[in-house]
Design an enzyme around this catalytic site. Structure first.
Site, PDB file in Angstrom:
ATOM      1  N   ALA A   1      -8.631  -9.637  -1.222  1.00 15.16           N
ATOM      2  CA  ALA A   1      -9.831  -8.646  -0.746  1.00 15.16           C
ATOM      3  C   ALA A   1      -8.966  -6.898  -0.966  1.00 15.16           C
ATOM      4  CB  ALA A   1     -10.035  -8.035   0.936  1.00 15.16           C
TER       5      ALA A   1
ATOM      6  N   GLY B   1      -8.727 -13.502  -0.380  1.00 13.41           N
ATOM      7  CA  GLY B   1      -9.861 -13.813  -0.465  1.00 13.41           C
ATOM      8  C   GLY B   1     -10.075 -13.982  -1.787  1.00 13.41           C
TER       9      GLY B   1
ATOM     10  N   GLU C   1      -9.292 -17.808  -0.924  1.00 18.08           N
ATOM     11  CA  GLU C   1     -11.195 -17.999  -0.055  1.00 18.08           C
ATOM     12  C   GLU C   1     -11.789 -18.395  -1.135  1.00 18.08           C
ATOM     13  OE1 GLU C   1      -9.623 -15.268   2.416  1.00 18.08           O
ATOM     14  OE2 GLU C   1      -9.062 -17.145   4.294  1.00 18.08           O
TER      15      GLU C   1
ATOM     16  N   GLU D   1      -2.261 -12.960   3.619  1.00 15.64           N
ATOM     17  CA  GLU D   1      -2.441 -11.990   4.420  1.00 15.64           C
ATOM     18  C   GLU D   1      -1.490 -11.934   5.819  1.00 15.64           C
ATOM     19  OE1 GLU D   1      -3.879 -14.878   3.166  1.00 15.64           O
ATOM     20  OE2 GLU D   1      -6.412 -13.548   3.053  1.00 15.64           O
TER      21      GLU D   1
HETATM   22  N1  CAA Z   1      -6.141  -4.960  -3.528  1.00 16.00           N
HETATM   23  C1  CAA Z   1      -6.222  -3.581  -4.123  1.00 16.00           C
HETATM   24  N2  CAA Z   1      -5.297  -3.875  -4.937  1.00 16.00           N
HETATM   25  C2  CAA Z   1      -4.811  -4.685  -5.948  1.00 16.00           C
HETATM   26  C3  CAA Z   1      -4.811  -5.877  -5.287  1.00 16.00           C
HETATM   27  C4  CAA Z   1      -6.005  -5.867  -3.533  1.00 16.00           C
HETATM   28  N3  CAA Z   1      -6.180  -7.132  -3.511  1.00 16.00           N
HETATM   29  N4  CAA Z   1      -4.187  -7.123  -5.055  1.00 16.00           N
HETATM   30  C5  CAA Z   1      -3.186  -5.853  -6.887  1.00 16.00           C
HETATM   31  N5  CAA Z   1      -4.174  -4.708  -6.764  1.00 16.00           N
HETATM   32  C6  CAA Z   1      -3.572  -3.510  -7.785  1.00 16.00           C
HETATM   33  C7  CAA Z   1      -2.506  -3.103  -7.599  1.00 16.00           C
HETATM   34  O1  CAA Z   1      -2.284  -2.813  -6.753  1.00 16.00           O
HETATM   35  C8  CAA Z   1      -2.626  -2.630  -8.698  1.00 16.00           C
HETATM   36  O2  CAA Z   1      -3.276  -1.463  -9.121  1.00 16.00           O
HETATM   37  P1  CAA Z   1      -2.203  -0.028  -9.922  1.00 16.00           P
HETATM   38  O3  CAA Z   1      -2.226  -0.450 -11.193  1.00 16.00           O
HETATM   39  O4  CAA Z   1      -3.349   1.018  -9.633  1.00 16.00           O
HETATM   40  O5  CAA Z   1      -1.046   0.782  -9.460  1.00 16.00           O
HETATM   41  C9  CAA Z   1      -2.704  -3.713  -9.971  1.00 16.00           C
HETATM   42  O6  CAA Z   1      -3.472  -4.254  -8.944  1.00 16.00           O
HETATM   43  C10 CAA Z   1      -2.451  -4.762 -10.461  1.00 16.00           C
HETATM   44  O7  CAA Z   1      -1.047  -5.226  -9.376  1.00 16.00           O
HETATM   45  P2  CAA Z   1       0.833  -5.333  -9.069  1.00 16.00           P
HETATM   46  O8  CAA Z   1       0.701  -4.768 -10.133  1.00 16.00           O
HETATM   47  O9  CAA Z   1       0.943  -5.463  -7.437  1.00 16.00           O
HETATM   48  O10 CAA Z   1       0.301  -6.433 -10.363  1.00 16.00           O
HETATM   49  P3  CAA Z   1       1.734  -7.210  -9.762  1.00 16.00           P
HETATM   50  O11 CAA Z   1       1.626  -8.560 -11.340  1.00 16.00           O
HETATM   51  O12 CAA Z   1       3.150  -6.545  -9.929  1.00 16.00           O
HETATM   52  O13 CAA Z   1       1.291  -7.859  -8.513  1.00 16.00           O
HETATM   53  C11 CAA Z   1       0.857  -9.503  -7.544  1.00 16.00           C
HETATM   54  C12 CAA Z   1       1.041  -8.903  -8.459  1.00 16.00           C
HETATM   55  C13 CAA Z   1       1.339 -10.223  -6.925  1.00 16.00           C
HETATM   56  C14 CAA Z   1      -1.055 -10.314  -6.975  1.00 16.00           C
HETATM   57  C15 CAA Z   1       0.302  -8.078  -6.484  1.00 16.00           C
HETATM   58  O14 CAA Z   1      -0.602  -7.315  -6.782  1.00 16.00           O
HETATM   59  C16 CAA Z   1      -0.207  -8.158  -4.697  1.00 16.00           C
HETATM   60  O15 CAA Z   1       0.732  -8.803  -3.679  1.00 16.00           O
HETATM   61  N6  CAA Z   1      -1.359  -8.127  -4.297  1.00 16.00           N
HETATM   62  C17 CAA Z   1      -2.461  -7.940  -3.407  1.00 16.00           C
HETATM   63  C18 CAA Z   1      -2.557  -9.837  -3.125  1.00 16.00           C
HETATM   64  C19 CAA Z   1      -3.072 -10.319  -1.487  1.00 16.00           C
HETATM   65  O16 CAA Z   1      -1.890  -9.319   0.306  1.00 16.00           O
HETATM   66  N7  CAA Z   1      -4.201 -10.764  -1.393  1.00 16.00           N
HETATM   67  C20 CAA Z   1      -4.129 -10.383  -0.398  1.00 16.00           C
HETATM   68  C21 CAA Z   1      -5.871  -9.807   0.398  1.00 16.00           C
HETATM   69  S1  CAA Z   1      -6.273  -9.084   2.074  1.00 16.00           S
HETATM   70  C22 CAA Z   1      -7.068 -10.348   2.171  1.00 16.00           C
HETATM   71  O17 CAA Z   1      -7.452 -11.010   1.353  1.00 16.00           O
HETATM   72  C23 CAA Z   1      -8.372 -10.895   3.413  1.00 16.00           C
HETATM   73  C24 CAA Z   1      -9.196 -12.101   3.604  1.00 16.00           C
HETATM   74  O18 CAA Z   1      -8.678 -13.042   3.620  1.00 16.00           O
HETATM   75  C25 CAA Z   1     -10.461 -11.692   2.983  1.00 16.00           C
END
Ligand code: CAA
Length: 251
Positions: A67, A110, A113, A133
């Site tokens: 998400a 998500g 999921e 999450e």
């Molecule tokens: N939401 C918004 N933006 C996201 C994102 C997310 N879930 N995941 C990545 N991005 C964005 C980053 O903010 C970054 O944007 P900027 O360049 O503008 O800063 C871009 O994508 C690239 O990401 P990273 O620089 O972080 O890339 P990385 O290779 O260093 O790391 C990653 C990759 C491990 C996937 C890391 O981005 C990460 O941990 N993302 C979040 C994953 C997460 O926690 N997902 C769960 C979300 S909550 C959810 O999903 C609830 C549900 O059950 C529905």
């Protein structure tokens, strides 16, 4: 149906369609509007008689990284409720045609999921699955605590959901989360081969079979068997059943 964020291609001769999530800069993070676009693309294909099976894929680096955290950070419970992504998830769940997830890169939160709501998951060797999450102070909200245990069991689910650690494609295969692991360059080829095979079968039988398998997640065995029996009988009302059985007997 085609937008910059979602690319849709249809192969009419094979009766398959490919939906590509295309927001690479955000790793296909699932905002409300993006999930809505995904649902609308799938729903449109579900109604398209030239398509019998759908492939859902992302970019090389990410299927979807979950998400959109930017849209969640300041949310309240009522805000989440009003956003009502649940209806979109329900809408995707109700797509009648089989969906093959072809996952490359991150399938987190998500994104994991979304892959699990599909009917078959093919993973590239670089795929990474997880429910992180808990690291954000929340828990999965789109099936991570419900679909995952049905696929991989309680203990593996607890480990993924409670630690937030992610797993490789090979580990995902070992625990039964994905169907196959493939070299990246073979991922879409294999998805298309599998989709073409599915699409070549009776449309009615395929969709009734999908519906019946999904019912096993919601129903007890007796009700599920009764549901299956009705769908099985319905297949006998199709020309394909007569043709295919007749052709077998004439071999
Ligand atoms: N939401 C918004 N933006 C996201 C994102 C997310 N879930 N995941 C990545 N991005 C964005 C980053 O903010 C970054 O944007 P900027 O360049 O503008 O800063 C871009 O994508 C690239 O990401 P990273 O620089 O972080 O890339 P990385 O290779 O260093 O790391 C990653 C990759 C491990 C996937 C890391 O981005 C990460 O941990 N993302 C979040 C994953 C997460 O926690 N997902 C769960 C979300 S909550 C959810 O999903 C609830 C549900 O059950 C529905």
């Amino acid at each position: 149906m085609d937008s910059a964020n979602i690319l849709v291609s249809i192969n009419e001769s094979k009766k398959i369609a490919t939906v590509t999530l295309n927001k690479p800069k955000e790793l296909n993070a699932l905002s409300y509007s993006f999930l809505n676009e995904i649902f609308e693309a799938l729903d449109t294909l579900d109604k398209n008689e030239k398509v019998n099976c759908i492939i859902l894929t992302g970019t090389q680096r990410a299927f979807a990284a979950g998400a959109d955290i930017k849209a969640l950070v300041d949310q309240s419970p009522i805000g989440i409720w009003k956003m009502n992504m649940y209806d979109l998830w329900q809408g995707i769940k109700q797509i009648k045609k089989p969906i093959i997830a072809a996952v490359s890169g991150f399938a987190l939160g998500g994104g994991c999921e979304l892959a699990m709501i599909c009917d078959i998951i093919l993973a590239a060797e670089n795929a990474v699955f997880g429910q992180p999450e808990i690291k954000l102070g929340i828990m999965p909200g789109a099936g991570g605590t419900q679909r995952l245990p049905k696929l991989v069991g309680k203990h593996k689910t607890m480990e993924l959901v409670l630690t937030g650690n992610s797993i490789t494609a090979v580990e995902a295969l070992r625990i039964g989360l994905v169907n196959k692991v493939l070299p990246l360059e073979m991922l879409l080829h294999e998805a298309e081969t599998m989709a073409s095979t599915i699409a070549s079968h009776s449309t009615v039988a395929v969709q009734l079979a999908k519906e019946s398998v999904l019912k096993s997640f919601d129903m007890g065995l007796s009700d599920g068997l009764a549901f299956e029996r009705r769908n099985y009988m319905t297949c006998f009302d199709t020309s394909e059943q007569k043709e295919k059985m007749g052709a077998f007997l004439k071999r």
